[in-house]
Design an enzyme around this catalytic site. Structure first.
Site, PDB file in Angstrom:
ATOM      1  N   GLU A  39       0.818  -1.219   0.000  1.00 60.87           N
ATOM      2  CA  GLU A  39       0.000   0.000   0.000  1.00 60.87           C
ATOM      3  C   GLU A  39       0.850   1.268   0.000  1.00 60.87           C
ATOM      4  O   GLU A  39       0.421   2.307  -0.495  1.00 60.87           O
ATOM      5  CB  GLU A  39      -0.948   0.008   1.206  1.00 60.87           C
ATOM      6  CG  GLU A  39      -2.288  -0.656   0.944  1.00 60.87           C
ATOM      7  CD  GLU A  39      -3.069   0.004  -0.198  1.00 60.87           C
ATOM      8  OE1 GLU A  39      -3.172   1.240  -0.238  1.00 60.87           O
ATOM      9  OE2 GLU A  39      -3.565  -0.744  -1.070  1.00 60.87           O
ATOM     10  N   HIS A  41       3.657   1.816  -1.677  1.00 64.45           N
ATOM     11  CA  HIS A  41       3.916   2.140  -3.084  1.00 64.45           C
ATOM     12  C   HIS A  41       2.660   2.668  -3.777  1.00 64.45           C
ATOM     13  O   HIS A  41       2.709   3.606  -4.567  1.00 64.45           O
ATOM     14  CB  HIS A  41       4.368   0.894  -3.859  1.00 64.45           C
ATOM     15  CG  HIS A  41       5.624   0.264  -3.353  1.00 64.45           C
ATOM     16  ND1 HIS A  41       5.641  -0.904  -2.620  1.00 64.45           N
ATOM     17  CD2 HIS A  41       6.920   0.640  -3.477  1.00 64.45           C
ATOM     18  CE1 HIS A  41       6.883  -1.224  -2.332  1.00 64.45           C
ATOM     19  NE2 HIS A  41       7.685  -0.306  -2.835  1.00 64.45           N
ATOM     20  N   ARG A 193       9.980  -5.921   2.980  1.00 66.73           N
ATOM     21  CA  ARG A 193      10.651  -6.921   3.817  1.00 66.73           C
ATOM     22  C   ARG A 193       9.748  -7.487   4.916  1.00 66.73           C
ATOM     23  O   ARG A 193      10.056  -8.529   5.482  1.00 66.73           O
ATOM     24  CB  ARG A 193      11.905  -6.322   4.445  1.00 66.73           C
ATOM     25  CG  ARG A 193      13.030  -6.092   3.442  1.00 66.73           C
ATOM     26  CD  ARG A 193      14.329  -5.721   4.139  1.00 66.73           C
ATOM     27  NE  ARG A 193      15.450  -5.705   3.218  1.00 66.73           N
ATOM     28  CZ  ARG A 193      15.794  -4.690   2.439  1.00 66.73           C
ATOM     29  NH1 ARG A 193      15.075  -3.584   2.456  1.00 66.73           N
ATOM     30  NH2 ARG A 193      16.832  -4.762   1.625  1.00 66.73           N
TER      31      ARG A 193
END
Lengths: 288, 288
Positions: A39, A41, A193
């Site tokens: 979200e 990005h 990550r």
């Protein structure tokens, strides 16, 4: 939405965008990513969508900015899903080049930003080559697209500042826009990550935003001493299963150390949870 | 002809050039110089004039590419005369910025090309910072103008190759054009530094092109051994009042050493005459 793999195809596609409009030049916005979209990005895409006529997203896991081969190998890759997410958020053109397209045989050029900005925090933790890798690939991506605006998340605050410095110094004709960090309900900053964390690791990781909140609260209560504010953060971080790499409070432009938060300062944390390295930050703004 | 001093004014001026034409975009050609113009520069302008709709010349004595303060201080400066020469040769727009315009306070970015290309010959002689200075200022100048074509003299063959490498690697959308070296009647390659030579120094200096001619003749006579060809050059150079810095024969793309001239190779010479450092080169093309 169209996907292109080479700079040549990309320029051809942009050429028709730029000359296709009936009046004046189309504004182009760019969102550079390493894929594994979340979200965070997509919020950059939505901002770009609102401010431009055409939105280009690059998806490229840049090998030269990874210090450790294991970190590069483990970095999540999910292009088919990324392409769907990009389209649903309003991207017009995805540029997803190969490593050989960006670094062909004989490639020998690097963009280097010097000074504390690239030497401390992430520059110290990930090695001096990290920000050379970032500055070089971002300059290449910006020059391939020549966007009016490019969108970066405040979560990677130091990267954002390096990109701003490089863009301004070289005179790349793109405005670098900083967008706020998105967080999950437990406060953890969205990051590609995070997908690598187990449930118990995730509980530990959420101490990082808690530490930033505690520092903000301590500052609001009147404590401007950096050594005491860092101690506040460390007290929250200790006890989680975290290997803390740094807790620093620095000038948000130069990344030089400060002793007292008398002007806005950046509080930045890096810690490992198991094998996953996470970073987060918040801008500390003193009252009055 | 117009003279501008800032990147902002430059872009404004180019904006009207690019949008002013009735059909399609105007082609822009650029000739980057350090001023002290001679016929060599003007021949670049004439080529640019023939191949573009608008010709921009930059005049900027770039401090970061000078190793020695004395060399920088002695570099000839004659802006009023340069502006007249530029206009007469057909330049439309002169960009003559101050040092502070190109390197404002806080400037921290460098473009670095690695490998033999920047380490040998001029890279060794003028120090490793020289080509960083060249690559950085040329990338800034190209990004300020974003020309279709930029014109460089073959006389600075290594600089030309560094600029080509950097432009290709970063993807700057400009075609780098190489133009032949112009020579005076005594064979001496035109150079801004020639103005600093006395008559007797000039006689010594002319041994440099004579040495290149002798090497070309020896190759034509069938000798392809680099050690013997270098000896031919050194024999011509010795005896003049020259302090020879290097006589090298290298691959014209990578600047790696070669042992035999079986493919085209670059023969490059650097020598001091008094306090003036001169360079020259020729492309050796084996027969058959």
């Amino acid at each position: 939405m169209r996907i292109v793999r080479t700079i040549h195809e990309l320029r051809d596609a942009l050429q028709s965008v730029r000359t296709g409009g009936s009046i004046g030049a189309a504004r182009v916005g760019m969102v550079p990513t390493m894929g594994a979209l979340h979200e965070g990005h997509l919020s950059l895409v939505r901002t770009a969508r609102a401010e431009n006529d055409c939105v280009v997203m690059s998806i490229f896991v840049n090998p030269t900015q990874f210090g450790e081969a294991a970190d590069l190998a483990a970095y999540p890759r999910q292009e088919a899903q990324d392409v769907e997410l990009a389209e649903s958020a309003g991207v017009d053109l995805v540029f997803a080049p190969s490593v050989a397209e960006m670094y062909p045989t004989g490639f020998a050029t690097a963009v280097h930003v010097s000074g504390p900005l690239t030497e401390v925090l992430e520059g110290a933790g990930r090695g001096s080559a990290h920000f050379d890798g970032v500055a070089t690939i971002v300059s290449k991506l910006l020059l391939a697209v020549l966007p009016d605006n490019a969108y970066f998340g405040q979560k990677d605050a130091q990267q954002l500042r390096v990109v701003q410095r490089m863009t301004q110094d070289l005179g790349i004709p793109t405005r670098i826009r900083s967008c706020p960090t998105l967080r999950d309900e437990d406060g953890l900053a969205l990051s590609s990550r995070n997908a690598l964390l187990s449930d118990t690791e995730r509980a530990s990781a959420s101490r990082i935003p808690s530490a930033l909140t505690a520092v903000t609260a301590a500052l609001a209560a009147g404590d401007i001493s950096v050594s005491r504010l860092r101690a506040v953060a460390e007290e929250v971080l200790v006890g989680g299963n975290l290997d803390v790499e740094y807790v620093e409070i620095v000038d948000p432009d130069t990344f030089e150390s400060v002793k007292f938060v008398e002007r806005p300062a950046l509080c930045a944390i890096a810690a490992r949870v198991g094998t996953v390295r996470l970073i987060d930050n918040t801008l500390l703004v003193p009252q009055r």
